[in-house]
Design an enzyme around this catalytic site. Structure first.
Site, short mmCIF file in Angstrom:
data_model
loop_
_atom_site.label_atom_id
_atom_site.label_comp_id
_atom_site.label_asym_id
_atom_site.label_seq_id
_atom_site.Cartn_x
_atom_site.Cartn_y
_atom_site.Cartn_z
N CYS A 42 31.26 5.41 23.35
CA CYS A 42 30.94 6.62 24.11
C CYS A 42 32.04 7.69 24.06
O CYS A 42 33.20 7.42 24.38
CB CYS A 42 30.62 6.25 25.55
SG CYS A 42 30.00 7.67 26.47
N CYS A 58 13.62 2.54 31.96
CA CYS A 58 13.89 2.91 30.57
C CYS A 58 15.16 2.17 30.18
O CYS A 58 16.23 2.42 30.75
CB CYS A 58 14.09 4.43 30.47
SG CYS A 58 14.63 4.98 28.84
N CYS A 74 15.11 14.47 30.97
CA CYS A 74 16.05 13.39 31.29
C CYS A 74 17.43 13.96 31.54
O CYS A 74 17.97 14.65 30.68
CB CYS A 74 16.16 12.41 30.12
SG CYS A 74 14.59 11.76 29.57
N CYS A 86 13.49 11.82 34.50
CA CYS A 86 14.26 10.61 34.22
C CYS A 86 15.72 10.96 34.49
O CYS A 86 16.15 12.07 34.18
CB CYS A 86 14.08 10.20 32.75
SG CYS A 86 15.08 8.77 32.28
N CYS A 112 33.09 1.99 27.53
CA CYS A 112 32.06 1.69 26.52
C CYS A 112 32.55 2.18 25.15
O CYS A 112 32.82 3.38 24.97
CB CYS A 112 30.74 2.35 26.92
SG CYS A 112 30.31 2.02 28.65
N ARG A 127 11.42 4.36 21.80
CA ARG A 127 11.90 5.71 21.48
C ARG A 127 12.93 5.70 20.36
O ARG A 127 13.95 5.01 20.43
CB ARG A 127 12.51 6.38 22.71
CG ARG A 127 12.95 7.81 22.41
CD ARG A 127 13.46 8.53 23.63
NE ARG A 127 12.47 8.59 24.67
CZ ARG A 127 12.73 8.45 25.97
NH1 ARG A 127 13.96 8.27 26.37
NH2 ARG A 127 11.77 8.50 26.85
N CYS A 176 34.52 9.81 32.19
CA CYS A 176 33.96 8.59 32.79
C CYS A 176 35.01 7.48 32.84
O CYS A 176 35.78 7.29 31.90
CB CYS A 176 32.74 8.14 31.98
SG CYS A 176 31.90 6.73 32.74
#
Ligand code: SAM
Ligand code: DTB
Ligand code: SF4
Length: 331
Positions: free
Chosen positions: A78, A206, A115, A146, A75, A278, A71
């Site tokens: 991550c 979400c 998801c 999702c 972040c 969640r 990616c």
């Protein structure tokens, strides 16, 4: 103990009425919730929970990484950022038949939602077309869908809505004032813009965050306030406990105190009484007893199945044994 003495020890901070989940929360009011004695906070969370939900009903979602690693974003938490030396092996977009194999297994295991997550800043046209096919096919299996694909424009959100997508996951991840310390390649406003487009397209939102990234209680209060003040608040609010992944800038972050984690769940429950909260990343490292406290604090959704995206998840058989021991019912 008399009611009077309870009130004397735990005055209720100013708060919106529980029947009005759209009322705005000040950060100070959320901080006051965090400051409540643990037992009072838990009591308040259970009160709020029971206004909108049956206590003991827990929704189960299964997660699948459909495109892993590489990616462009930075972040700090991550494993999938190409900018961190995490050694993660990149994988191309998963073919539809393989996605459906996982979705069928998720359905058989009793999950109600599937998801699919992709390590993208935002999806390219060809990739979105492939994901749209996945959404339609997974829906045909009788599962809610999702996806979490990074930033979307209005047209992409509309296309996903047309495919029948039920939820779009897009976390704000941390307090507004901490955002730039954790992520520099996009802004919180970018995230909020995507959430707005998702909402306008008629897809359920979400959105949640991560705790245990070195933030203090005020930072957690600010994160919860930012979520609760969305209009309307997200239908689903994942609270992730940082998985400190080797090679990421946050690999050595101090773990959050487990009771502060429970407090965060309880405060999220009170501030967003009508949302599913969640209990997300980090369950693998939690004892049954700690998870039970999280359910008592108002968590009513989990990720269920062997894996999250790039890391392991709590053992599925163990989860079902815990559900049985706590009389939890899957929805
Ligand atoms: N690229 C998309 C995005 O950023 O929205 C989708 C995938 S991204 C991995 C989805 C979410 O996973 C992040 O927003 C973050 O909340 C969560 N996450 C990622 N790494 C994590 C970690 N090490 N511990 C806890 N949560 C994590
Ligand atoms: C969310 O809030 N947590 C999930 C899901 N939404 C996409 C992801 C958790 C990722 C944990 C680290 C990993 O497995 O890479
Ligand atoms: Fe990319 Fe999402 Fe990971 Fe950020 S959280 S690096 S956007 S996969």
């Amino acid at each position: 103990m008399t009611t009077e003495s309870t009130v004397a020890f735990s005055p209720r901070p100013p708060q919106p009425a529980p029947e009005n989940p759209n009322a705005r929360w000040s950060v100070a009011a959320i901080e006051a919730l965090f400051a409540l004695p643990f037992m009072d906070l838990m009591f308040r969370a259970q009160e709020a929970h029971r206004v909108h939900f049956k206590a003991g009903e827990v929704q189960r979602s299964t997660l699948l990484s459909i495109k892993t690693g590489g990616c462009s974003e930075d972040c700090g938490y991550c494993s999938q950022s190409a900018r961190h030396g995490t050694g993660l092996v990149r994988e191309a977009l998963m073919p539809l038949d393989k996605v459906l194999e996982h979705a069928r297994a998720a359905k058989e295991s009793g999950s109600s939602r599937f998801c699919m997550g992709a390590a993208w800043r935002s999806p390219k046209e060809k990739d979105l077309a492939a994901v749209i096919e996945m959404v339609s096919e997974v829906k045909k299996l009788g599962l809610e869908t999702c996806v979490t694909l990074g930033m979307l424009d209005a047209e992409q959100a509309r296309q996903l809505a047309d495919a029948g997508l039920d939820y779009y996951n897009h976390n704000i991840d941390t307090a507004p004032e901490n955002y730039g310390k954790v992520i520099t390649t996009h802004t919180l406003q970018d995230r909020l813009d995507t959430i707005e487009k998702v909402r306008e397209a008629g897809i359920n939102v979400c959105s949640g965050g991560i705790v245990g990234m070195g933030e203090n209680q005020a930072g957690r209060a600010s994160l919860i306030a930012a979520l609760a003040n969305m209009e309307p608040p997200p239908e689903s609010v994942p609270i992730n406990k940082l998985i400190a992944f080797p090679g990421t800038p946050l690999a050595d972050a101090d773990a959050i105190d487990p009771f502060d984690f429970v407090r965060t769940i309880a405060v999220a429950r009170i501030a967003m009484p009508a949302s599913f909260v969640r209990l997300s990343a980090g369950r693998e490292q939690m004892s049954d007893e700690l998870q039970a406290l999280c359910f008592m604090a108002g968590a009513n959704s989990i990720f269920y199945g062997e894996r999250l995206l790039t890391t392991g998840n709590a053992d599925a058989d163990g989860d079902m044994r815990l559900f049985a021991r706590l009389n939890l019912v899957s929805i």
